[in-house]
Design an enzyme around this catalytic site. Sequence first.
Site, PDB file in Angstrom:
ATOM      1  N   CYS A 119     -13.836  15.909   9.170  1.00 33.45           N
ATOM      2  CA  CYS A 119     -13.530  14.994   8.267  1.00 33.45           C
ATOM      3  C   CYS A 119     -14.657  14.660   7.234  1.00 33.45           C
ATOM      4  O   CYS A 119     -14.364  13.713   6.422  1.00 33.45           O
ATOM      5  CB  CYS A 119     -12.620  13.697   8.885  1.00 33.45           C
ATOM      6  SG  CYS A 119     -13.850  12.790   9.912  1.00 33.45           S
ATOM      7  N   CYS A 139       0.740  -1.206   0.000  1.00 33.86           N
ATOM      8  CA  CYS A 139      -0.096   0.102   0.041  1.00 33.86           C
ATOM      9  C   CYS A 139       0.815   1.408  -0.122  1.00 33.86           C
ATOM     10  O   CYS A 139       1.915   1.404   0.567  1.00 33.86           O
ATOM     11  CB  CYS A 139      -0.902   0.097   1.260  1.00 33.86           C
ATOM     12  SG  CYS A 139      -1.939   1.643   1.274  1.00 33.86           S
ATOM     13  N   ASP A 158     -14.524  18.812  17.036  1.00 35.20           N
ATOM     14  CA  ASP A 158     -13.839  17.890  16.034  1.00 35.20           C
ATOM     15  C   ASP A 158     -14.594  16.450  16.152  1.00 35.20           C
ATOM     16  O   ASP A 158     -13.991  15.548  16.699  1.00 35.20           O
ATOM     17  CB  ASP A 158     -12.531  17.785  16.415  1.00 35.20           C
ATOM     18  CG  ASP A 158     -11.489  16.991  15.425  1.00 35.20           C
ATOM     19  OD1 ASP A 158     -12.235  16.533  14.212  1.00 35.20           O
ATOM     20  OD2 ASP A 158     -10.596  16.371  15.737  1.00 35.20           O
TER      21      ASP A 158
END
Length: 401
Positions: free
Chosen positions: A356, A110, A329
Amino acid sequence: MSDKMKCPNFGQCGGCNIIDKPYDKQLEQKKAYVNEQLKGYAAVDMVYGMEEPFHYRNKVHVVISRKKASGDHSKKAPDRYDKSGKNVKGEIVAGIYEEESHNVVPVEECLLHDAYANEIIKSIVDIMKKGRFEPYDEDRETGCIRHVLIRRGHITKETMVVIVTGTRIFPGNKNFIRELLKRHPDITTIVHNVNDKRTSMVLGENQRTLYGKGYIEDVLCGLRFRISPKSFYQINSIQTELLYDKAIEFADLKGNETVIDAYCGIGTIAMAAAKSAGKVIGVELNKDAVRDARINARINNVGNVEFYNDDAGGFMERNAVNVDAVFIDPPRSGSDEKFLGSLIRLKPEKIVYVSCNVETQRRDLGVLSKGGYTVERACVVDMFPGTNHVECVVLMSKVQK
Ligand code: SAH
């Protein structure tokens, strides 16, 4: 993307769905997306990209499974028998599930993972093959090893390996550990976690430390943080420093404010902001993370922070503190009405919303706008190069009446 950078599983595993695009184009795409999402609120004033947008993931998770027998295209777990009834157990692989399938795509090379974590995963697969350790088979409830989770401190290089089994016991674990440490003596801790439930969650409730201290430490923003297996920690350490710098810059603290860090994890934003504030109160639901946060405050000698183990919304409702600024957050699902309602009632001057998931952020900004706040600034910090995930920081301030 040069040939060297090409991943053999691009398009199949889905982990890095835009890595074939030049990096500057990826950043442009993210900026356009966030601008579209935040239309009517603010325009993004900056997108902060990485110099080296590869191998940035300090946390790596893989599923351990057997490959399917050739010709088995079903969405079920790999069949152990071919059409003639012969036992043809597929090879052991470490990877991630292909979408909506039980097929595991190997991710040993990866491009996003920490490169050393990739090496450890290769060794684990090899140890399993040679030592006859069987992957857990969710459908048949046979075998043992289900997932591997690796975390590495970006600065300290401390390395934690969590072996998740689908069974309560991990037979042969002493040999397994001995072999793993022989190949990677710089692994600092190994944890055995049990997850015997049918769930998409990686970690189960019960765990025990097999080697080392059971957690790693890393350094971020000049502070030392202890990170337990179940605690959240941002996966891209280089960009996290930038993310927190921006969030704290947006809050423009003068030194005597009372600040809340909601959804605070192991207390990273709270402690980075504590230098510029009078007092910071952190709230977090995960009890392991709160324990880490309290210890982190102690090891760094930060005296003006307090951490509470609570639902952020419930905490805000029950504690009407006089607060000047609030950092939020939340997880991808965003915040909730209970939290946002209380926030509006507490009337902090400034709200810095780190997210996010811009879609849930936009929804929550809508609630706060109706509650008397206006968006002042927004910026994007690219925490997830090669993927279409975005991280966005928004400053809101109280509308003066
Ligand atoms: N600010 C931290 C953590 C952000 S991730 C950092 O930058 O590292 C979001 C955090 O919210 C996670 O630690 C998660 O455990 C926590 N969380 C999820 N739901 C919550 C809730 N209802 N109340 C409080 N914390 C919650």
